[in-house]
Design a protein around this motif. Structure first.
Motif, PDB file in Angstrom:
ATOM      1  N   ARG A   1     -36.915  75.985-117.674  1.00 29.98           N
ATOM      2  CA  ARG A   1     -36.006  74.864-117.455  1.00 29.98           C
ATOM      3  C   ARG A   1     -36.744  73.602-117.000  1.00 29.98           C
ATOM      4  NH1 ARG A   1     -32.304  76.162-113.170  1.00 29.98           N
ATOM      5  NH2 ARG A   1     -34.205  76.912-112.208  1.00 29.98           N
ATOM      6  N   PHE A   2     -36.295  72.453-117.527  1.00 29.51           N
ATOM      7  CA  PHE A   2     -36.862  71.153-117.191  1.00 29.51           C
ATOM      8  C   PHE A   2     -35.748  70.158-116.912  1.00 29.51           C
ATOM      9  CE2 PHE A   2     -39.984  73.017-120.101  1.00 29.51           C
ATOM     10  CZ  PHE A   2     -41.178  72.793-119.435  1.00 29.51           C
ATOM     11  N   VAL A   3     -36.098  69.084-116.203  1.00 30.01           N
ATOM     12  CA  VAL A   3     -35.254  67.896-116.114  1.00 30.01           C
ATOM     13  C   VAL A   3     -36.056  66.787-116.770  1.00 30.01           C
ATOM     14  CG1 VAL A   3     -34.166  66.201-114.609  1.00 30.01           C
ATOM     15  CG2 VAL A   3     -34.082  68.615-113.999  1.00 30.01           C
ATOM     16  N   PHE A   4     -35.424  66.088-117.713  1.00 29.68           N
ATOM     17  CA  PHE A   4     -36.059  64.972-118.404  1.00 29.68           C
ATOM     18  C   PHE A   4     -35.826  63.716-117.586  1.00 29.68           C
ATOM     19  CE2 PHE A   4     -35.610  61.368-121.320  1.00 29.68           C
ATOM     20  CZ  PHE A   4     -36.884  61.348-121.848  1.00 29.68           C
ATOM     21  N   ARG A   5     -36.884  62.955-117.359  1.00 31.51           N
ATOM     22  CA  ARG A   5     -36.786  61.700-116.609  1.00 31.51           C
ATOM     23  C   ARG A   5     -37.436  60.595-117.427  1.00 31.51           C
ATOM     24  NH1 ARG A   5     -33.801  63.265-112.305  1.00 31.51           N
ATOM     25  NH2 ARG A   5     -34.609  65.081-111.241  1.00 31.51           N
ATOM     26  N   CYS A   6     -36.745  59.464-117.548  1.00 33.71           N
ATOM     27  CA  CYS A   6     -37.331  58.321-118.247  1.00 33.71           C
ATOM     28  C   CYS A   6     -36.680  57.037-117.756  1.00 33.71           C
ATOM     29  CB  CYS A   6     -37.158  58.450-119.763  1.00 33.71           C
ATOM     30  SG  CYS A   6     -35.490  58.145-120.332  1.00 33.71           S
ATOM     31  N   GLY A   7     -37.360  55.950-118.014  1.00 35.45           N
ATOM     32  CA  GLY A   7     -36.825  54.644-117.671  1.00 35.45           C
ATOM     33  C   GLY A   7     -37.933  53.678-117.331  1.00 35.45           C
TER      34      GLY A   7
ATOM     35  N   PHE B   1     -41.219  61.735-118.331  1.00 36.02           N
ATOM     36  CA  PHE B   1     -41.880  62.964-117.932  1.00 36.02           C
ATOM     37  C   PHE B   1     -40.886  64.102-117.831  1.00 36.02           C
ATOM     38  CE2 PHE B   1     -40.859  60.704-114.036  1.00 36.02           C
ATOM     39  CZ  PHE B   1     -40.344  61.674-113.203  1.00 36.02           C
ATOM     40  N   LEU B   2     -41.419  65.305-117.809  1.00 42.36           N
ATOM     41  CA  LEU B   2     -40.626  66.515-117.622  1.00 42.36           C
ATOM     42  C   LEU B   2     -40.897  67.046-116.234  1.00 42.36           C
ATOM     43  CD1 LEU B   2     -41.352  68.367-120.992  1.00 42.36           C
ATOM     44  CD2 LEU B   2     -39.478  66.809-120.447  1.00 42.36           C
ATOM     45  N   ASP B   3     -39.850  67.396-115.531  1.00 40.31           N
ATOM     46  CA  ASP B   3     -39.936  67.981-114.200  1.00 40.31           C
ATOM     47  C   ASP B   3     -39.515  69.436-114.338  1.00 40.31           C
ATOM     48  OD1 ASP B   3     -39.942  68.506-111.494  1.00 40.31           O
ATOM     49  OD2 ASP B   3     -38.540  66.902-110.977  1.00 40.31           O
ATOM     50  N   SER B   4     -40.466  70.363-114.172  1.00 39.92           N
ATOM     51  CA  SER B   4     -40.166  71.778-114.337  1.00 39.92           C
ATOM     52  C   SER B   4     -39.370  72.296-113.151  1.00 39.92           C
ATOM     53  CB  SER B   4     -41.461  72.586-114.473  1.00 39.92           C
ATOM     54  OG  SER B   4     -41.174  73.967-114.429  1.00 39.92           O
ATOM     55  N   LEU B   5     -38.203  72.862-113.432  1.00 41.63           N
ATOM     56  CA  LEU B   5     -37.384  73.436-112.364  1.00 41.63           C
ATOM     57  C   LEU B   5     -37.900  74.805-111.941  1.00 41.63           C
ATOM     58  CD1 LEU B   5     -33.844  72.471-113.670  1.00 41.63           C
ATOM     59  CD2 LEU B   5     -35.132  71.412-111.817  1.00 41.63           C
ATOM     60  N   ASP B   6     -38.701  75.441-112.782  1.00 41.97           N
ATOM     61  CA  ASP B   6     -39.208  76.779-112.490  1.00 41.97           C
ATOM     62  C   ASP B   6     -40.510  76.760-111.706  1.00 41.97           C
ATOM     63  OD1 ASP B   6     -37.059  77.930-113.933  1.00 41.97           O
ATOM     64  OD2 ASP B   6     -38.136  77.553-115.789  1.00 41.97           O
ATOM     65  N   THR B   7     -41.411  75.817-112.025  1.00 39.45           N
ATOM     66  CA  THR B   7     -42.720  75.804-111.379  1.00 39.45           C
ATOM     67  C   THR B   7     -42.927  74.612-110.460  1.00 39.45           C
ATOM     68  OG1 THR B   7     -43.788  74.569-113.154  1.00 39.45           O
ATOM     69  CG2 THR B   7     -43.759  76.983-113.365  1.00 39.45           C
ATOM     70  N   GLY B   8     -42.068  73.610-110.538  1.00 44.41           N
ATOM     71  CA  GLY B   8     -42.246  72.409-109.738  1.00 44.41           C
ATOM     72  C   GLY B   8     -43.280  71.460-110.313  1.00 44.41           C
ATOM     73  N   ARG B   9     -43.799  71.745-111.474  1.00 41.48           N
ATOM     74  CA  ARG B   9     -44.808  70.906-112.107  1.00 41.48           C
ATOM     75  C   ARG B   9     -44.151  69.707-112.779  1.00 41.48           C
ATOM     76  NH1 ARG B   9     -47.766  73.469-109.183  1.00 41.48           N
ATOM     77  NH2 ARG B   9     -48.757  75.374-109.829  1.00 41.48           N
ATOM     78  N   ILE B  10     -44.900  68.607-112.845  1.00 35.87           N
ATOM     79  CA  ILE B  10     -44.449  67.407-113.538  1.00 35.87           C
ATOM     80  C   ILE B  10     -45.397  67.182-114.703  1.00 35.87           C
ATOM     81  CG2 ILE B  10     -44.198  64.910-113.375  1.00 35.87           C
ATOM     82  CD1 ILE B  10     -43.429  65.328-110.439  1.00 35.87           C
ATOM     83  N   VAL B  11     -44.835  66.969-115.890  1.00 39.86           N
ATOM     84  CA  VAL B  11     -45.628  66.759-117.099  1.00 39.86           C
ATOM     85  C   VAL B  11     -45.306  65.374-117.639  1.00 39.86           C
ATOM     86  CG1 VAL B  11     -46.144  67.594-119.415  1.00 39.86           C
ATOM     87  CG2 VAL B  11     -45.543  69.229-117.623  1.00 39.86           C
ATOM     88  N   SER B  12     -46.290  64.482-117.632  1.00 37.63           N
ATOM     89  CA  SER B  12     -46.108  63.136-118.184  1.00 37.63           C
ATOM     90  C   SER B  12     -46.122  63.199-119.703  1.00 37.63           C
ATOM     91  CB  SER B  12     -47.235  62.220-117.705  1.00 37.63           C
ATOM     92  OG  SER B  12     -47.205  62.081-116.319  1.00 37.63           O
ATOM     93  N   LEU B  13     -45.207  62.482-120.319  1.00 34.91           N
ATOM     94  CA  LEU B  13     -45.145  62.417-121.776  1.00 34.91           C
ATOM     95  C   LEU B  13     -45.866  61.145-122.217  1.00 34.91           C
ATOM     96  CD1 LEU B  13     -41.416  63.468-122.259  1.00 34.91           C
ATOM     97  CD2 LEU B  13     -43.464  64.916-122.327  1.00 34.91           C
ATOM     98  N   LYS B  14     -47.058  61.319-122.751  1.00 38.04           N
ATOM     99  CA  LYS B  14     -47.902  60.169-123.091  1.00 38.04           C
ATOM    100  C   LYS B  14     -47.903  59.839-124.572  1.00 38.04           C
ATOM    101  CE  LYS B  14     -49.897  59.924-118.943  1.00 38.04           C
ATOM    102  NZ  LYS B  14     -49.730  58.827-118.042  1.00 38.04           N
ATOM    103  N   SER B  15     -47.342  60.716-125.415  1.00 36.36           N
ATOM    104  CA  SER B  15     -47.351  60.507-126.862  1.00 36.36           C
ATOM    105  C   SER B  15     -45.929  60.375-127.387  1.00 36.36           C
ATOM    106  CB  SER B  15     -48.003  61.703-127.566  1.00 36.36           C
ATOM    107  OG  SER B  15     -49.309  61.889-127.097  1.00 36.36           O
TER     108      SER B  15
END
Length: 163
Positions: free
Chosen positions: A89-95, A4-18
């Motif tokens: 800006r985003f932080v990429f998270r995976c695992g 998922f992507l963690d937005s540093l600007d809005t605090g939103r989390i976007v799951s990467l499903k594809s």
């Protein structure tokens, strides 16, 4: 693998499903960022190849940045890595063991209109049991699929040539 992507600007989390996620301000994108003038219509893509993730610039004006450097072509994303799409800006998270502790506010299966819009949506209203079908026309969906396939093929060719 969860990503998922963690937005540093809005605090939103976007799951990467594809395996391929298109990002930009255009209606054909999977993640539409329309709150920043630095975002191109078709800005970049996040591509999953096996357990690896790459961000690929799709010829954007303001670029994609990782570790303070502009991405030329594509760059591998690693867990905890910060990157920018234009000025967003985003932080990429995976695992395999990463979990989102709180409920994500934004995912590619739901719509949230504060900052990000996700056009491909099917929202079920439990009160009336009705389904609201997405706003894509058949032509727009076909164009988006063609772009995804092109991006995936390009990413695979670059990954293969770099090995």
């Amino acid at each position: 693998m969860t990503a998922f992507l963690d937005s540093l600007d809005t605090g939103r989390i976007v799951s990467l499903k594809s395996a391929v996620v298109l990002i930009g301000r255009g209606a054909e994108c999977d993640l539409i960022i329309d709150h920043s003038p630095s975002i191109s219509r078709l800005h970049c893509a996040i591509v999953q190849t096996d357990d690896l993730y790459f961000v690929r610039d799709l010829g954007s004006t303001n670029g994609v940045w990782t570790n303070g450097r502009r991405v030329e072509g594509q760059a591998r994303l690693q867990n905890g890595q910060e990157f920018a799409v234009g000025q967003v800006r985003f932080v990429f998270r995976c695992g395999a063991n990463i979990r989102i502790i709180h409920k994500p506010r934004t995912s590619l299966n739901h719509t949230h209109r504060a900052g990000f819009r996700l056009p491909s949506q099917t929202v079920k209203d439990p009160a009336s049991q009705r389904t609201i079908v997405d706003a894509f026309t058949a032509q727009q969906a076909e164009q988006a699929q063609t772009r995804r396939e092109t991006v995936a093929a390009s990413a695979e060719a670059l990954t293969t040539s770099s090995q």
